[in-house]
Design a protein around this motif. Structure first.
Motif, PDB file in Angstrom:
ATOM      1  N   LEU A 144       0.860  -1.184   0.000  1.00  0.00           N
ATOM      2  CA  LEU A 144       0.000   0.000   0.000  1.00  0.00           C
ATOM      3  C   LEU A 144       0.892   1.228   0.000  1.00  0.00           C
ATOM      4  O   LEU A 144       1.592   1.503   0.970  1.00  0.00           O
ATOM      5  CB  LEU A 144      -0.918  -0.003   1.221  1.00  0.00           C
ATOM      6  N   ASP A 145       0.873   1.975  -1.093  1.00  0.00           N
ATOM      7  CA  ASP A 145       1.733   3.154  -1.230  1.00  0.00           C
ATOM      8  C   ASP A 145       1.051   4.425  -0.731  1.00  0.00           C
ATOM      9  O   ASP A 145       1.675   5.243  -0.061  1.00  0.00           O
ATOM     10  CB  ASP A 145       2.142   3.331  -2.695  1.00  0.00           C
ATOM     11  N   GLU A 146      -0.219   4.598  -1.070  1.00  0.00           N
ATOM     12  CA  GLU A 146      -0.951   5.807  -0.667  1.00  0.00           C
ATOM     13  C   GLU A 146      -2.368   5.435  -0.270  1.00  0.00           C
ATOM     14  O   GLU A 146      -2.974   4.540  -0.866  1.00  0.00           O
ATOM     15  CB  GLU A 146      -1.001   6.831  -1.806  1.00  0.00           C
ATOM     16  N   LEU A 147      -2.897   6.146   0.713  1.00  0.00           N
ATOM     17  CA  LEU A 147      -4.284   5.985   1.141  1.00  0.00           C
ATOM     18  C   LEU A 147      -4.926   7.357   1.230  1.00  0.00           C
ATOM     19  O   LEU A 147      -4.446   8.232   1.953  1.00  0.00           O
ATOM     20  CB  LEU A 147      -4.352   5.287   2.502  1.00  0.00           C
ATOM     21  N   HIS A 148      -5.994   7.561   0.473  1.00  0.00           N
ATOM     22  CA  HIS A 148      -6.714   8.827   0.469  1.00  0.00           C
ATOM     23  C   HIS A 148      -8.127   8.565   0.985  1.00  0.00           C
ATOM     24  O   HIS A 148      -8.966   8.035   0.243  1.00  0.00           O
ATOM     25  CB  HIS A 148      -6.762   9.417  -0.939  1.00  0.00           C
TER      26      HIS A 148
END
Length: 272
Positions: free
Chosen positions: A238-242
């Motif tokens: 998981l690189d980014e969570l928005h």
């Protein structure tokens, strides 16, 4: 090479793509048959003409005919229900102009005449009025019930067909012997390999369920242990969570979903 479905397809502008294409086929012509003294019905498709019998064959061949019949039935159900519930489907000129400009910029619809564009815009605006009148008040509750599934994520994904290779590559990434992107470029067997394994931003809701179940338990920067989907062995990061927000886009997504669930229920009740 392992085959895995990573994400589900989505609708464009909230309008079914088949409906957009079929809406262009609305200019009937009358052409004379070279062998018969009678008119044969022909339809104009953009700058081309197509005979009705061929049109029906190709609609069936490309599996569009069932979708067309479903859209026709949706129009009937919407009109009937709006009449029964006294729902106002009228729209303003500004609403018409705004959606016309938006749809007119769609490359797929290049070459439409004004009457074709008007038919598409008229249908979509009436559908939106119908959806908002029936389910607009339910959108916020729907949002809170599936908020995590509406988050946008960017993930790195690596797919190989050998379980031992997957474990070896996992330890290389975990120990930082090589970067995820380098290993994806060299070893991954999926379509994201050339992009260093990167997928997204994408809604959690549209990820394949097997992948979503893994991603939902990760924090940004976390690397998953190797896991299997059929014969494929995957590693995710998981690189980014928005986090999801109830903005205009999400509101429309949920409204479309509530409407689709209603339509599905109507179709099911007709079959029983």
């Amino acid at each position: 090479m392992p085959t895995v479905g990573y994400a589900n397809e989505q609708r464009h502008f909230g309008i079914n793509i088949h409906t957009i294409m079929l809406s262009q086929v609305i200019d009937p012509l009358q052409l004379r048959s070279p062998t018969e003294d009678r008119a044969l019905p022909v339809f104009r498709l953009g700058n081309n003409s197509i005979a009705v019998d061929r049109l029906l064959r190709e609609l069936d061949e490309y599996q569009i005919l069932p979708q067309l019949l479903q859209e026709i039935e949706i129009d009937r159900l919407v009109a009937q229900t709006a009449l029964e519930l006294a729902i106002d489907l009228n729209y303003s000129k500004s609403e018409f102009d705004r959606l016309s400009a938006q749809i007119d910029r769609t490359p797929l619809l290049c070459g439409m005449n004004s009457s074709q564009l008007k038919a598409i815009v008229d249908r979509e605006l009436k559908l939106q009025k119908f959806k908002q009148a029936n389910w607009g008040d339910l959108v916020e509750a729907a949002f809170h019930s599936q908020e995590r599934q509406l988050d946008l994520v960017v993930i790195s994904i690596l797919t190989v067909s050998d379980s031992l290779m997957a474990r070896e590559l996992f330890f290389r990434i975990h120990s930082r012997e090589q970067s995820f992107a380098e290993i994806a470029l060299d070893y991954s067997e999926d379509r994201y390999a050339n992009n260093g394994g990167i997928l997204g931003p994408i809604s959690m809701k549209t990820l394949a369920p097997e992948i979503g179940q893994v991603v939902i338990n990760l924090q940004p920067g976390d690397l998953s242990c190797p896991f299997s989907i059929g014969e494929a062995h995957l590693i995710l990061r998981l690189d980014e969570l928005h986090p999801a927000q109830l903005d205009e886009r999400t509101h429309q997504l949920l409204l479309d979903e509530l409407f689709a669930n209603w339509a599905k229920l109507q179709f099911s009740s007709q079959l029983n």
